[in-house]
Motif scaffolding. Structure first.
Motif, PDB file in Angstrom:
ATOM      1  N   VAL A   1       5.599  20.272  -3.688  1.00  0.00           N
ATOM      2  CA  VAL A   1       4.614  21.120  -3.492  1.00  0.00           C
ATOM      3  C   VAL A   1       3.922  21.419  -2.347  1.00  0.00           C
ATOM      4  O   VAL A   1       3.695  19.754  -1.712  1.00  0.00           O
ATOM      5  CB  VAL A   1       3.541  20.970  -4.836  1.00  0.00           C
ATOM      6  CG1 VAL A   1       4.110  21.002  -6.173  1.00  0.00           C
ATOM      7  CG2 VAL A   1       2.947  18.939  -4.362  1.00  0.00           C
ATOM      8  N   ASN A   2       3.727  21.828  -2.260  1.00  0.00           N
ATOM      9  CA  ASN A   2       2.980  22.583  -0.099  1.00  0.00           C
ATOM     10  C   ASN A   2       0.946  22.406  -0.679  1.00  0.00           C
ATOM     11  O   ASN A   2       0.744  22.981  -1.512  1.00  0.00           O
ATOM     12  CB  ASN A   2       3.940  23.864   0.309  1.00  0.00           C
ATOM     13  CG  ASN A   2       2.838  23.833   1.317  1.00  0.00           C
ATOM     14  OD1 ASN A   2       1.566  23.854   1.830  1.00  0.00           O
ATOM     15  ND2 ASN A   2       3.478  24.860   2.122  1.00  0.00           N
ATOM     16  N   PRO A   3       1.043  21.132  -0.541  1.00  0.00           N
ATOM     17  CA  PRO A   3      -0.755  21.515  -0.526  1.00  0.00           C
ATOM     18  C   PRO A   3      -1.325  22.813   0.441  1.00  0.00           C
ATOM     19  O   PRO A   3      -2.967  23.095  -0.223  1.00  0.00           O
ATOM     20  CB  PRO A   3      -1.094  19.985   0.861  1.00  0.00           C
ATOM     21  CG  PRO A   3      -0.138  19.328   1.542  1.00  0.00           C
ATOM     22  CD  PRO A   3       0.742  20.558   0.594  1.00  0.00           C
ATOM     23  N   GLU A   4      -0.756  23.531   1.449  1.00  0.00           N
ATOM     24  CA  GLU A   4      -1.444  24.714   1.380  1.00  0.00           C
ATOM     25  C   GLU A   4      -1.629  25.920   0.350  1.00  0.00           C
ATOM     26  O   GLU A   4      -2.450  26.471   0.799  1.00  0.00           O
ATOM     27  CB  GLU A   4      -0.694  25.049   3.231  1.00  0.00           C
ATOM     28  CG  GLU A   4      -0.511  23.649   3.985  1.00  0.00           C
ATOM     29  CD  GLU A   4      -2.146  23.662   4.277  1.00  0.00           C
ATOM     30  OE1 GLU A   4      -3.089  24.485   4.239  1.00  0.00           O
ATOM     31  OE2 GLU A   4      -2.975  22.351   5.026  1.00  0.00           O
ATOM     32  N   THR A   5      -0.237  25.858  -0.152  1.00  0.00           N
ATOM     33  CA  THR A   5      -0.215  26.923  -0.862  1.00  0.00           C
ATOM     34  C   THR A   5      -0.258  26.908  -2.688  1.00  0.00           C
ATOM     35  O   THR A   5      -0.419  27.816  -3.374  1.00  0.00           O
ATOM     36  CB  THR A   5       1.254  27.316  -0.473  1.00  0.00           C
ATOM     37  OG1 THR A   5       2.164  26.411  -0.342  1.00  0.00           O
ATOM     38  CG2 THR A   5       1.305  28.437   1.014  1.00  0.00           C
ATOM     39  N   ASP A   6      -0.301  25.459  -2.446  1.00  0.00           N
ATOM     40  CA  ASP A   6       0.516  25.167  -4.871  1.00  0.00           C
ATOM     41  C   ASP A   6      -0.996  24.601  -4.969  1.00  0.00           C
ATOM     42  O   ASP A   6      -1.702  24.379  -4.089  1.00  0.00           O
ATOM     43  CB  ASP A   6       2.204  24.419  -4.698  1.00  0.00           C
ATOM     44  CG  ASP A   6       2.836  25.687  -4.069  1.00  0.00           C
ATOM     45  OD1 ASP A   6       2.827  26.571  -3.997  1.00  0.00           O
ATOM     46  OD2 ASP A   6       3.379  24.059  -3.291  1.00  0.00           O
ATOM     47  N   TYR A   7      -1.393  24.116  -6.311  1.00  0.00           N
ATOM     48  CA  TYR A   7      -1.716  23.047  -6.866  1.00  0.00           C
ATOM     49  C   TYR A   7      -0.950  22.834  -7.727  1.00  0.00           C
ATOM     50  O   TYR A   7      -0.375  23.439  -8.872  1.00  0.00           O
ATOM     51  CB  TYR A   7      -2.964  23.280  -6.981  1.00  0.00           C
ATOM     52  CG  TYR A   7      -3.294  24.744  -7.691  1.00  0.00           C
ATOM     53  CD1 TYR A   7      -3.422  24.034  -8.829  1.00  0.00           C
ATOM     54  CD2 TYR A   7      -3.136  26.065  -7.616  1.00  0.00           C
ATOM     55  CE1 TYR A   7      -4.038  25.587  -9.944  1.00  0.00           C
ATOM     56  CE2 TYR A   7      -3.395  26.790  -8.445  1.00  0.00           C
ATOM     57  CZ  TYR A   7      -4.346  27.036  -9.700  1.00  0.00           C
ATOM     58  OH  TYR A   7      -4.411  27.663 -10.521  1.00  0.00           O
ATOM     59  N   VAL A   8      -1.569  21.405  -8.448  1.00  0.00           N
ATOM     60  CA  VAL A   8      -1.275  21.183  -9.092  1.00  0.00           C
ATOM     61  C   VAL A   8      -2.226  20.375 -10.650  1.00  0.00           C
ATOM     62  O   VAL A   8      -3.009  19.803  -9.926  1.00  0.00           O
ATOM     63  CB  VAL A   8      -0.363  19.796  -8.978  1.00  0.00           C
ATOM     64  CG1 VAL A   8       0.715  19.274 -10.437  1.00  0.00           C
ATOM     65  CG2 VAL A   8       1.168  20.034  -8.331  1.00  0.00           C
ATOM     66  N   TRP A   9      -1.504  20.446 -11.426  1.00  0.00           N
ATOM     67  CA  TRP A   9      -2.235  19.527 -12.526  1.00  0.00           C
ATOM     68  C   TRP A   9      -1.936  18.442 -13.155  1.00  0.00           C
ATOM     69  O   TRP A   9      -1.054  18.675 -13.711  1.00  0.00           O
ATOM     70  CB  TRP A   9      -2.765  20.745 -13.861  1.00  0.00           C
ATOM     71  CG  TRP A   9      -4.337  21.160 -13.495  1.00  0.00           C
ATOM     72  CD1 TRP A   9      -4.656  21.878 -12.351  1.00  0.00           C
ATOM     73  CD2 TRP A   9      -4.216  22.741 -13.868  1.00  0.00           C
ATOM     74  NE1 TRP A   9      -5.809  23.270 -12.391  1.00  0.00           N
ATOM     75  CE2 TRP A   9      -5.137  23.309 -13.460  1.00  0.00           C
ATOM     76  CE3 TRP A   9      -3.494  22.907 -15.698  1.00  0.00           C
ATOM     77  CZ2 TRP A   9      -5.561  25.204 -13.562  1.00  0.00           C
ATOM     78  CZ3 TRP A   9      -4.478  24.310 -15.959  1.00  0.00           C
ATOM     79  CH2 TRP A   9      -5.444  25.242 -14.874  1.00  0.00           C
ATOM     80  N   ILE A  10      -2.130  17.022 -12.655  1.00  0.00           N
ATOM     81  CA  ILE A  10      -1.979  16.080 -13.199  1.00  0.00           C
ATOM     82  C   ILE A  10      -2.824  15.712 -14.615  1.00  0.00           C
ATOM     83  O   ILE A  10      -3.536  15.305 -14.460  1.00  0.00           O
ATOM     84  CB  ILE A  10      -1.518  15.240 -12.671  1.00  0.00           C
ATOM     85  CG1 ILE A  10      -0.399  15.152 -11.294  1.00  0.00           C
ATOM     86  CG2 ILE A  10      -0.268  13.886 -13.016  1.00  0.00           C
ATOM     87  CD1 ILE A  10      -0.847  14.135 -10.022  1.00  0.00           C
TER      88      ILE A  10
END
Length: 408
Positions: free
Chosen positions: A68-77
């Motif tokens: 994942v790209n921290p500039e364009t993406d986000y993740v829920w863990i």
């Protein structure tokens, strides 16, 4: 994690599981199908690259994934619960959902539609709340991507995500000296992702498996309008007396491990996690692994295939904690009686008690069929009568919790 979802296409929800009797009662009585057909379609959430599209079918073995790209993406863990395997090592299942930031840009149509259906006043702040909660349903999902987490000084990979933008990985956790009930917080590496907790639970003791919607949180799952109102517009409201009851359970049973099993999709994870943190004991939130391209999928999640889904997840929890004594708590609006009855017939005395909240006075709910004593007798066929109990007021359960035998 076995993925179970229904596909939503052209404004119509397609079932992957045959409707159960109780689901048919709910959907027919409130005309869910007609309501779903009228719901506006969200932007195409499957507008990803050719490479991600094709390689997403390979799952974790996908050699073509990207981080994942921290500039364009986000993740829920998601928070998780660690268990000991047969040789005594700690493991946990890590579930993550991947999205493209702010990719569902134009929500005005769906916000207007939801606001009209629930009778929301023309209030700018109220509509902003609806838009914020709708955003996870509109943002593009991200298959064929992975994220690293810092697991006690070691980088561990989660993913890559599958076609639904979700990954599920069972990983070993370094170290061995953890106390029962210990909670530790962890973060992702080089990614915009939610921090997450791991709760360590040893093999013996009590455990609670609790439904969420209309068991501990007002959701009005018998009504499509009710679901929209309680999910997108109102502040989440606990069921009267249940936070106090769960506090008592936590104290009386020496801080049992909690699992909150909901038929809601992962799109609602932050919303439901914040609600749980505010009112109920720490525990893992287990949600349906489906990322919908149509808002009608939310209604389908809560009203179709719930029995199959819940029994499947209960089987997984049993594999993790076969020596724990479980207390199941649910309600009469969905298929909790049928799901819990089937689980008891599979696993017997692993389940120490089943408590079902009888929901009454809800518009569009057929109380006569949902709360018919014959329904409960059928659902709990071959389950000892002293194991299951149907209650209306949380106060009824205090004496029953107090009477549970001590586990040493």
């Amino acid at each position: 994690m076995a993925l179970q979802s229904a596909a939503a296409t052209a404004g119509r929800v397609e079932q992957l599981f045959e409707e159960t009797e109780q689901e048919h009662i709910t959907r027919e009585n409130s005309n869910f199908s007609a309501f779903e057909a009228d719901m506006p379609k969200l932007a195409n959430r499957f507008n990803f690259s050719w490479k991600d599209n094709i390689s997403s079918y390979l799952g974790r073995k996908n050699p073509f994934f990207d981080y994942v790209n921290p500039e364009t993406d986000y993740v829920w863990i998601l928070d998780t619960t660690a268990y000991r395997n047969r040789i005594g090592r700690w493991h946990a299942e890590f579930v993550a959902a991947y999205f493209v930031k702010n990719s569902g840009k134009d929500l005005s149509q769906i916000v207007a539609w939801v606001s009209e259906k629930i009778g929301l006043a023309d209030d700018e702040q109220a509509r902003a709340t609806v838009a914020k909660r709708l955003q996870p349903f509109a943002d593009q999902i991200l298959p064929a991507h992975a994220v690293d987490i810092d697991l006690l000084g070691l980088n561990a990979r989660l993913g890559p995500s599958g076609r639904d933008g979700i990954s599920s990985d069972v990983l070993a956790i370094p170290g061995n000296d953890y106390k029962d009930g210990q909670v530790m917080s962890f973060k992702a590496v080089n990614a915009e992702a939610t921090p997450f907790n791991i709760t360590f639970a040893k093999s013996k003791g009590y455990a609670i498996l609790s439904d969420v919607d209309d068991t501990i949180k007002k959701t009005l799952t018998s009504s499509p309008v009710g679901i929209l109102k309680t999910t997108f517009a109102e502040e989440p409201e606990p069921i009267k007396g249940m936070p106090e009851l769960y506090k008592h359970v936590n104290q009386k049973l020496n801080e049992p491990v909690f699992f909150y099993l909901s038929a809601s999709p992962y799109n609602l994870y932050p919303f439901l996690r914040n609600f749980r943190q505010q009112y109920y004991p720490n525990g893992s939130m287990i949600l349906r692994d489906a990322s919908w391209m149509n808002l009608a999928g939310l209604l389908a999640n809560l009203t179709q295939g719930t029995e199959h889904y819940k029994v499947d997840r209960i089987e997984k929890i049993h594999d993790w904690f076969p020596k724990r004594k479980f207390i199941f708590i649910g309600d009469s609006t969905q298929t909790d009686p049928e799901s819990y009855g089937e689980a008891y017939r599979k696993f017997g005395k692993w389940i120490g008690a089943i408590y079902i909240r009888k929901v009454t006075g809800v518009a569009e709910m057929d109380d006569g069929q949902k709360n018919n004593p014959e329904r409960f007798e059928k659902a709990f066929k071959d389950v000892p009568r002293d194991v299951w109990y149907v209650f209306e007021d949380a106060q009824e359960l205090y004496a029953k919790i107090d009477a549970l035998p001590e586990i040493k």
